[in-house]
Design a protein around this motif. Structure first.
Motif, PDB file in Angstrom:
ATOM      1  N   GLU A 154     -18.098 -11.640 -17.509  1.00  0.00           N
ATOM      2  CA  GLU A 154     -16.945 -11.609 -16.621  1.00  0.00           C
ATOM      3  C   GLU A 154     -15.935 -10.592 -17.131  1.00  0.00           C
ATOM      4  O   GLU A 154     -15.833 -10.355 -18.336  1.00  0.00           O
ATOM      5  CB  GLU A 154     -16.280 -12.989 -16.543  1.00  0.00           C
ATOM      6  CG  GLU A 154     -17.164 -14.077 -15.964  1.00  0.00           C
ATOM      7  CD  GLU A 154     -16.456 -15.420 -15.907  1.00  0.00           C
ATOM      8  OE1 GLU A 154     -15.321 -15.523 -16.442  1.00  0.00           O
ATOM      9  OE2 GLU A 154     -17.024 -16.368 -15.336  1.00  0.00           O
ATOM     10  N   SER A 155     -15.203 -10.004 -16.205  1.00  0.00           N
ATOM     11  CA  SER A 155     -14.143  -9.065 -16.571  1.00  0.00           C
ATOM     12  C   SER A 155     -13.028  -9.142 -15.539  1.00  0.00           C
ATOM     13  O   SER A 155     -13.295  -9.328 -14.341  1.00  0.00           O
ATOM     14  CB  SER A 155     -14.684  -7.633 -16.633  1.00  0.00           C
ATOM     15  OG  SER A 155     -13.659  -6.723 -17.003  1.00  0.00           O
ATOM     16  N   ARG A 156     -11.800  -9.025 -15.998  1.00  0.00           N
ATOM     17  CA  ARG A 156     -10.632  -8.987 -15.110  1.00  0.00           C
ATOM     18  C   ARG A 156      -9.830  -7.737 -15.450  1.00  0.00           C
ATOM     19  O   ARG A 156      -9.525  -7.467 -16.621  1.00  0.00           O
ATOM     20  CB  ARG A 156      -9.767 -10.237 -15.296  1.00  0.00           C
ATOM     21  CG  ARG A 156      -8.536 -10.278 -14.371  1.00  0.00           C
ATOM     22  CD  ARG A 156      -7.749 -11.564 -14.572  1.00  0.00           C
ATOM     23  NE  ARG A 156      -6.537 -11.614 -13.786  1.00  0.00           N
ATOM     24  CZ  ARG A 156      -6.456 -12.018 -12.519  1.00  0.00           C
ATOM     25  NH1 ARG A 156      -7.538 -12.428 -11.891  1.00  0.00           N
ATOM     26  NH2 ARG A 156      -5.309 -12.031 -11.880  1.00  0.00           N
ATOM     27  N   PHE A 157      -9.495  -6.964 -14.423  1.00  0.00           N
ATOM     28  CA  PHE A 157      -8.741  -5.740 -14.650  1.00  0.00           C
ATOM     29  C   PHE A 157      -7.839  -5.459 -13.454  1.00  0.00           C
ATOM     30  O   PHE A 157      -7.934  -6.127 -12.410  1.00  0.00           O
ATOM     31  CB  PHE A 157      -9.670  -4.559 -14.928  1.00  0.00           C
ATOM     32  CG  PHE A 157     -10.743  -4.334 -13.895  1.00  0.00           C
ATOM     33  CD1 PHE A 157     -10.547  -3.459 -12.841  1.00  0.00           C
ATOM     34  CD2 PHE A 157     -11.952  -5.005 -13.989  1.00  0.00           C
ATOM     35  CE1 PHE A 157     -11.527  -3.251 -11.883  1.00  0.00           C
ATOM     36  CE2 PHE A 157     -12.948  -4.801 -13.038  1.00  0.00           C
ATOM     37  CZ  PHE A 157     -12.736  -3.926 -11.984  1.00  0.00           C
ATOM     38  N   VAL A 158      -6.976  -4.480 -13.616  1.00  0.00           N
ATOM     39  CA  VAL A 158      -5.989  -4.133 -12.590  1.00  0.00           C
ATOM     40  C   VAL A 158      -6.228  -2.708 -12.114  1.00  0.00           C
ATOM     41  O   VAL A 158      -6.448  -1.799 -12.923  1.00  0.00           O
ATOM     42  CB  VAL A 158      -4.556  -4.274 -13.147  1.00  0.00           C
ATOM     43  CG1 VAL A 158      -3.540  -3.794 -12.115  1.00  0.00           C
ATOM     44  CG2 VAL A 158      -4.278  -5.714 -13.556  1.00  0.00           C
ATOM     45  N   ILE A 159      -6.187  -2.522 -10.807  1.00  0.00           N
ATOM     46  CA  ILE A 159      -6.263  -1.177 -10.217  1.00  0.00           C
ATOM     47  C   ILE A 159      -4.898  -0.834  -9.612  1.00  0.00           C
ATOM     48  O   ILE A 159      -4.488  -1.452  -8.626  1.00  0.00           O
ATOM     49  CB  ILE A 159      -7.346  -1.105  -9.132  1.00  0.00           C
ATOM     50  CG1 ILE A 159      -8.730  -1.318  -9.747  1.00  0.00           C
ATOM     51  CG2 ILE A 159      -7.293   0.244  -8.404  1.00  0.00           C
ATOM     52  CD1 ILE A 159      -9.869  -1.283  -8.748  1.00  0.00           C
ATOM     53  N   PRO A 160      -4.173   0.128 -10.191  1.00  0.00           N
ATOM     54  CA  PRO A 160      -2.864   0.529  -9.645  1.00  0.00           C
ATOM     55  C   PRO A 160      -3.053   1.506  -8.491  1.00  0.00           C
ATOM     56  O   PRO A 160      -2.755   2.695  -8.584  1.00  0.00           O
ATOM     57  CB  PRO A 160      -2.192   1.186 -10.862  1.00  0.00           C
ATOM     58  CG  PRO A 160      -3.333   1.771 -11.631  1.00  0.00           C
ATOM     59  CD  PRO A 160      -4.503   0.849 -11.433  1.00  0.00           C
ATOM     60  N   TYR A 161      -3.525   0.992  -7.375  1.00  0.00           N
ATOM     61  CA  TYR A 161      -3.979   1.846  -6.275  1.00  0.00           C
ATOM     62  C   TYR A 161      -2.885   2.774  -5.737  1.00  0.00           C
ATOM     63  O   TYR A 161      -3.148   3.927  -5.372  1.00  0.00           O
ATOM     64  CB  TYR A 161      -4.569   0.988  -5.148  1.00  0.00           C
ATOM     65  CG  TYR A 161      -3.556   0.184  -4.368  1.00  0.00           C
ATOM     66  CD1 TYR A 161      -2.988   0.682  -3.188  1.00  0.00           C
ATOM     67  CD2 TYR A 161      -3.138  -1.067  -4.817  1.00  0.00           C
ATOM     68  CE1 TYR A 161      -2.057  -0.047  -2.482  1.00  0.00           C
ATOM     69  CE2 TYR A 161      -2.201  -1.802  -4.115  1.00  0.00           C
ATOM     70  CZ  TYR A 161      -1.662  -1.297  -2.948  1.00  0.00           C
ATOM     71  OH  TYR A 161      -0.725  -2.012  -2.254  1.00  0.00           O
ATOM     72  N   ALA A 162      -1.650   2.294  -5.674  1.00  0.00           N
ATOM     73  CA  ALA A 162      -0.568   3.134  -5.149  1.00  0.00           C
ATOM     74  C   ALA A 162      -0.292   4.316  -6.075  1.00  0.00           C
ATOM     75  O   ALA A 162      -0.116   5.455  -5.623  1.00  0.00           O
ATOM     76  CB  ALA A 162       0.691   2.306  -4.943  1.00  0.00           C
TER      77      ALA A 162
END
Length: 210
Positions: A154-162
């Protein structure tokens, strides 16, 4: 004498070739799309938006001596869904622009992980995430378990799309964050580079974390 010399050279060449093959042998991790869930969450001032991406394919090859990795993980951007047709139209037409960029890919560069004697695993995968036509360096923290040749991770991450140039779909009183949280859980099959069980049982995957 000439025949013996040629035979000796042949043996040496075979030995060198075998040594090179052994030194470049890689562990291969094959992700199972049917047992992979990619969920995302976008926070807003009125409610949270939840959705999913499908995994199209995923292979990670790892040099067990150095942790250098290759392969590619491919996600289906065009098939992503929030289970709301209006919201999905906004996401596909203005945020992901999935008609132009139908896939999201992650190309691994290194894998460094350790596991306990009981099979618990934690580590980091670095690589490049290609989304909306642009590459972005990422480091993904991973945890899970390894039993034999079956890996659950499992992995959790953030995509700063803006910040990465995609449109923030905020409108009038409805405001949403400029980044999206992503959770991935997968089951994979590992093909080991070494047939030696004692080597496979070492408590590292790729290379130990630095």
């Amino acid at each position: 004498i000439a025949l013996l010399a040629c035979l000796a050279l042949g043996i040496v060449a075979a030995a060198v070739s075998s040594a090179l093959a052994a030194s470049t042998a890689e562990d291969v991790i094959q992700l199972d799309p049917a047992n992979t869930v990619v969920a995302f969450e976008l926070n807003g001032n009125l409610h949270k938006t939840h959705g999913t991406f499908a995994l199209k394919s995923g292979t990670i090859s790892v040099d067990p001596a150095t942790g250098k990795a290759g392969g590619e993980i491919v996600f289906d951007a065009a098939g992503s869904s929030t289970r709301n047709s209006m919201r999905d139209a906004e996401m596909h037409n203005h945020v992901l622009q999935s008609d132009r960029y139908p896939e999201i890919t992650f190309v691994p560069a290194t894998v460094r992980a350790t596991r306990s004697a009981g099979g618990e695993m934690q580590g980091t995968i670095t690589g490049v995430l290609n989304i909306h036509g642009a590459p972005h360096d990422m480091a993904l923290d991973v945890h899970g378990s390894l039993s034999g040749d079956v890996l659950k991770a499992e992995s959790r991450f953030v995509i700063p799309y803006a910040a990465w140039g995609m449109t923030n779909p905020s409108w009038l009183m409805f405001r949403v964050a400029g980044e999206v949280n992503v959770d991935v859980s997968t089951t994979a099959h590992v093909s080991w580079a070494s047939a030696d069980k004692s080597v496979r049982d070492q408590l590292t995957i790729g290379a130990p974390p630095r």
